[in-house]
Design an enzyme around this catalytic site. Sequence first.
Site, PDB file in Angstrom:
ATOM      1  CE1 TYR A   1      -2.901   3.473  31.801  1.00 58.05           C
ATOM      2  CE2 TYR A   1      -0.612   4.073  32.186  1.00 58.05           C
ATOM      3  CZ  TYR A   1      -1.753   3.412  32.581  1.00 58.05           C
ATOM      4  OH  TYR A   1      -1.761   2.707  33.747  1.00 58.05           O
TER       5      TYR A   1
ATOM      6  CG  ASP B   1      -7.116  -0.025  26.298  1.00 58.29           C
ATOM      7  OD1 ASP B   1      -6.438   0.284  25.312  1.00 58.29           O
ATOM      8  OD2 ASP B   1      -6.618  -0.281  27.404  1.00 58.29           O
TER       9      ASP B   1
ATOM     10  CE  LYS C   1      -4.269  -1.809  23.601  1.00 54.78           C
ATOM     11  NZ  LYS C   1      -3.742  -1.182  24.838  1.00 54.78           N
TER      12      LYS C   1
END
Lengths: 511, 511, 243, 243
Positions: B263, B298, B370
């Site tokens: 990320y 994600d 998640k």
Amino acid sequence: MAGKLDLDATVVARARALAARAGQPVVDLARSHTTVSVERAVLRLAGVTGADPDGIPWVNRLVDAVRADVGLGHGVAVPVFHAMETTGVEDVTVLAQKAAAGSVRFTVPAAPGRARQRARRATAAGLKRIDRRRAERDRLIKRHGDPKQRPWIYLIVATGDIYEDIPQAQAAARAGADVIAVIRSTGQSLLDYVPEGATREGFAGTYATQENFRLMRAALDETSKEVGRYVRLTNYASGLCMPEIATLAGLERLDMMLNDSMYGILFRDINPIRTFVDQRFSRQIHARAGIVINTGEDNYLTTADAVEAAHTVTVSQLMNEYFAHEAGLADWQLGLGHAFEINPDLPDSFRLELAHALLARELFPDAPLKWMPPTKHMTGDVFRGNLLDGFFNLAGALTGQGILLVGMMTEAVVTPWLSDRDIALQNVRYVLNGAGNLHEDFTPGPFIRGRANQVLSEAIDLLERIVDDGMLNAIADGTFGIMKRPADRGKGLDGVEKQDEDYYNPVVEDL
Amino acid sequence: MAGKLDLDATVVARARALAARAGQPVVDLARSHTTVSVERAVLRLAGVTGADPDGIPWVNRLVDAVRADVGLGHGVAVPVFHAMETTGVEDVTVLAQKAAAGSVRFTVPAAPGRARQRARRATAAGLKRIDRRRAERDRLIKRHGDPKQRPWIYLIVATGDIYEDIPQAQAAARAGADVIAVIRSTGQSLLDYVPEGATREGFAGTYATQENFRLMRAALDETSKEVGRYVRLTNYASGLCMPEIATLAGLERLDMMLNDSMYGILFRDINPIRTFVDQRFSRQIHARAGIVINTGEDNYLTTADAVEAAHTVTVSQLMNEYFAHEAGLADWQLGLGHAFEINPDLPDSFRLELAHALLARELFPDAPLKWMPPTKHMTGDVFRGNLLDGFFNLAGALTGQGILLVGMMTEAVVTPWLSDRDIALQNVRYVLNGAGNLHEDFTPGPFIRGRANQVLSEAIDLLERIVDDGMLNAIADGTFGIMKRPADRGKGLDGVEKQDEDYYNPVVEDL
Amino acid sequence: MIIRPYGDTTGDGMVQLSFTLPIPHDKRAEGAALQLAGKMGMDPAMLVHAKQMGDGYTFFVVYGKVNHLVDTDKVHVVERDFPLLSAKEVNAAIKRRLRRRLNVVGACIGTDAHTVGIDAILNLKGIAGEKGLEYYSELSVTNMGAQVSVPDLVETAREKKADAVLVSQVVTQRDAHLQNTRAMSAAFREALPAGRRPLLIVGGPRFDELMAGELGVDRIFSRGTTPREVASYLVHALAGSPA
Amino acid sequence: MIIRPYGDTTGDGMVQLSFTLPIPHDKRAEGAALQLAGKMGMDPAMLVHAKQMGDGYTFFVVYGKVNHLVDTDKVHVVERDFPLLSAKEVNAAIKRRLRRRLNVVGACIGTDAHTVGIDAILNLKGIAGEKGLEYYSELSVTNMGAQVSVPDLVETAREKKADAVLVSQVVTQRDAHLQNTRAMSAAFREALPAGRRPLLIVGGPRFDELMAGELGVDRIFSRGTTPREVASYLVHALAGSPA
Ligand code: B12
Ligand code: B12
Ligand SMILES: Cc1ncc(COP(=O)(O)O)c(C=O)c1O
Ligand SMILES: Cc1ncc(COP(=O)(O)O)c(C=O)c1O
């Protein structure tokens, strides 16, 4: 789709046999009686049109005049066409006007042969117009095509004003509606006549009139061409004028009709005998006109609990199937009703819905079931409302429902706004497009199968009781929708008469 | 849950083996380097606290001072504890203050034995505090209990002001949230220090500080007691200070941490080498602290297409699993990330989501995945937004996700309002309560199974390429999230140093 | 033209409203909600949903008729006051008028890391079927990416002799986008004399296009902007409108 | 107390609004939508969604801050101005003061067929865990059901010597509920002298409880009414409040 529940074929057959036994006495009743509305429908087919200056249709005036002179037991056809002959009046509407003015008297001739013949010729012309509209529908469907997907998307329009309804209906069709239903003003079911002309003043719905039917059908024909898909039109052959509205629907090429005595009995307090007689004739007409009927079992779940009363829906569907078949309707015309009305706070509510919906699907594999959205548990929380409607749409897709009555997030607030329909259609599109094939991955486990079989067995128990006690008593006892409706009460009973030996109905002869 | 996709165990094993081969060079890199933040984390565990009057933490001042004198290659522990001895300062924070004032010089003793010993004793005390917090968590979970259902319900709080966050978090917990995440101010990931104290001025998030951690954890402890369920707290050990924030999280009993180098690399432009080194240490700490990590796959789907790039998520999850295991994390600590980000207009979009979500589930059967809600395709149409979130919730339930990050209908508009969270929780409750067990009736057909296997095979192809080209090159090429991030660019590279032969990190010794 | 909101029939004026009040739910709270709806001009207003959240907050949904008239002739909007050109026309106009490539520097400033919007405008890939500015042969594009500090941006603009600077701002909490934009335009004013200052353009989904003057920029682009609009504007502003 | 709507922080004044305007979607339409939001007191207003429906309508969603203050001390509501009694207390009060059973006639009038609401109040079964008025031994209840005409209602009220008439109205399109209520109260005024007129009560989910005077009835009950409230009111109005 069939076979996911492992229903036992012998149990299903037994349920059907019980429904037939429970329904037979009602059919017998219907076959041995007539009503003012049945007779008016006959005269409409024979060519009576228009209304007096007060808006009372000439058919009403004529039937009332005949009834005053000779009653309804012989049917009105023979006295009317006998009077045509004796008075030399050529046009039935003119005869009606004269009768209303008191200048014609009606009698039943000893030899009714000629009157019967003339009557039959006249009503046959009416039926022929219905046949032509049916052929026309077939042609238009061939030309424009059917909806690409199942379920068909069914949207309600309800401004009360036919001229606001039309653009809204067209907009809805362009936005994806396959079926448009114009719902009726709250008052109409209890009117014992059909209003005339284009109307702009309804409450929470628009009057069902022949002219409104014509205007809307013409508008949707235009839109069908535009969108390259035949857009169906629905209205209500319910209430006190089932036979006549069914006739007008046939004459104006409506495609589906809400048509269910049980709704009138339970929710409009219409007399059971009156409306069972009316229903049989109206269904015969629908059968002829190629119209799909929609039944109203879904409504029971607005007054009764959707889990406790699930089996009453099944029982009613089985009986409606029997009544419909008996009246000549084919399976493809049976839009049997059911609904997504389980309290959403109940654990496993969605799976229970699936069980109920799948049970209906597998019991009636060839019927285009009408799947109604949540209404009772909708609140002013419109965000939640749109979510529930999404799960309703999903349940429809998972269980292969035929006709999806699109739910509105404002259900608890107002009759649908333009934007509500748009949001609702977007919801349907998302669900059908994104998850429409999820039924391929849906294999009910023991919970759903168990629940479906339980409902079926409760339905059989109830049918057995109805066979013993009689359908009219069951209705009187509050079996359906917890509404108690005794056979000797309710509106419209005074419009019923027993058929005499010589009862003659030229239309029924041809159906 | 396992086994619905018929994944071939040998193919899965091959994917894992490839991920290990692709990840090994990165681990080697991490093991052979250190960073300013790793060293600061060591000093925090050794007891350095507080900040200078400008808000720069004393650990930063101390590490900078050591680095200026002897570099980081030996680790800061030995020079610092050697200086303690030579200066006679007893308190490391005091030493840091002196160093900042320029009154201490650092050297690396030829015989580092004593300094090492003292350092290790000091950091062991820090680790012991983490151990105590972990034991405390276990006790509280035993006392208050875990959430009754899976997935756990995870809610974000983001006012920017810890004192507004607290009541909102408590309200959310009372309304059903199992996990509260306080998201961070947009600026924080790029700060090369951890701010101090309670803060009220963040943009779209609240600063991660030890005091904010403490305040929120205390508030949620209260609420846990009240609701009879241990409410977990989450924050972010991401960005330039992963090791330190991980340490603070351990010290303040946070329960989950967003923790993923990828990320930082892709979305905050942090230098890959810097952050891989930081990540390894931070994960070692998380392992020790019993903290569940959340990874950020994600996010790739917000810049890349969720269908085209599905396999990049899988590849990244496999690599993250490898990195996590290597750092000592157990499967139950791996909150691997994935998301419901397929364009909802795509045919079968929902079934594709199910395929992807189930693939993750079956590849990592023991990890508490998640599951992130739709964000990219959310628009200002909040009615539609709530519907999409409902289907996201359903997909989570159908595929057995572990942690459900609750979607907000206002995703495209604002950081969540109080009422948005309430509506969102109501949505989750409806779906889990009404359809939570639908997985019993969910048996993926060829479409879903085919898609999952296709993604897996694309993942293997990509892993093979990464084994050949190297992970850093893959990142440089835009493989993940279409963001190109070369290993020699990005923020924080100047905080990295190669470990010398005599590098000593007393914390790592104990992990 | 004077119009009203349309719920179900022309002129009915119906709207839907939702909000939270920081009070617990009771009759008085419902009255308070209706008071607010009334102040907003809803009459009659129907309170159709009220739900307490936690101890001290209640969420309301209200439907009703607003009495305000909307006068479409009095609408303030930034209308496109330049022709929408094709890529070919853009390139031709620049060639003809400027006789050199037009330099564009883009960035997402402050701590905002949302690059999808600015990338949609600048990168070859573009958005909604339109190629981004990099596709235009006569535009020379420097995309600095996200989290760019204002000094770095000014420096790069100077270095690249930027004719136009394109700045994106997506995070709006506590008016971050407005603060950053003001800081940016002030920095350019400070660093460069009026004549040599590049055209300043900002964009992002929550900007009000009418605020350009207030923020010290030349133009604002909001939700759903396409690269062609931006390219056409650049030609219009920097190379004069082609007749 | 002065309060404001609460979105994310105290005092932020944030609300959500949606509506349709009868114009196609373009920039001007968005401006028109913002004009309406502005007139409603939203400033700043963010237009976050616009979607054309058919040819000539556009749906909008707007978020923004309203500047209106809500003064909870100035709220107009019909507060319960009578004590809430238990069934026992209701029966005791009637027995003591009236020395006879209190006669109640209920109906859903006009063409409205929604009986669930009035049944919830009258029938034994009740609602929300409370038994309906039939459960009260000192109340004699006649439930005429739905679609009752006003003349029939007046007739039955006279026949049963009704102390109170309870009327339900659920359909509200084109103000059907208001029209029917006015017709009903006028008919009672005409048919019976002031002293012999029963207490007139109407109820339904969309009534504004403040309109009793205007509609010529004694009391209005709205969303979520429970039988106990109605029974307590009957005692209060017809048998004096028990001290
Ligand atoms: C994608 C995304 C991300 C990605 C960004 C990846 C990337 N490389 O850009 C990731 C996952 C990294 C991310 C992270 C965060 N995000 Co984010 N994110 C989004 C999301 C889902 C979509 C934004 C997007 O890409 N839109 C598509 C583009 C094409 O649209 P656009 O930006 O509006 O651009 C168009 C126009 O506005 C215009 N335009 C835009 N810029 C410019 C510039 C010029 C010069 C011109 C001419 C035109 C122009 O043209 C573009 C094309 O039409 C939104 C929610 C949503 N659905 O909108 C949240 C959202 C923007 N994120 C938000 C937040 C808070 C964050 C975080 C700060 C959360 C946190 N604290 O951790 C982080 C940190 C990032 C940071 N420091 O900024 C909030 C902002 C709230 C607010 N209003 O202040 C949003 C609205 C979500 C929410 N409701 O909370 N995010
Ligand atoms: C159930 C229902 C039906 C059932 C009614 C069955 C029955 N026997 O009552 C059936 C299916 C028959 C039906 C039919 C129709 N319905 Co209907 N129906 C509903 C529905 C789903 C629920 C209403 C309900 O039962 N609420 C539960 C009860 C307990 O609540 P309540 O009525 O508010 O009562 C409480 C209070 O208001 C108060 N109260 C009410 N009355 C009284 C009286 C007194 C004296 C007191 C003290 C208190 C009191 O106390 C009650 C308990 O707390 C609503 C939608 C919804 N979710 O609200 C639509 C709804 C009411 N129906 C509607 C319509 C339009 C119709 C039709 C007219 C449609 C048509 N044209 O065909 C038909 C025809 C019926 C007719 N002529 O009236 C509209 C009304 C729109 C409007 N605002 O004008 C609604 C809102 C749906 C919609 N959005 O279109 N309906
Ligand atoms: C079968 C049936 N008929 C009629 C109606 C309602 O219409 P009306 O009361 O106008 O007959 C419904 C209601 O949905 C229905 O299901
Ligand atoms: C792994 C990970 N870290 C960090 C963040 C964002 O936070 P920040 O930019 O404050 O590190 C995200 C965003 O969702 C994330 O997934």
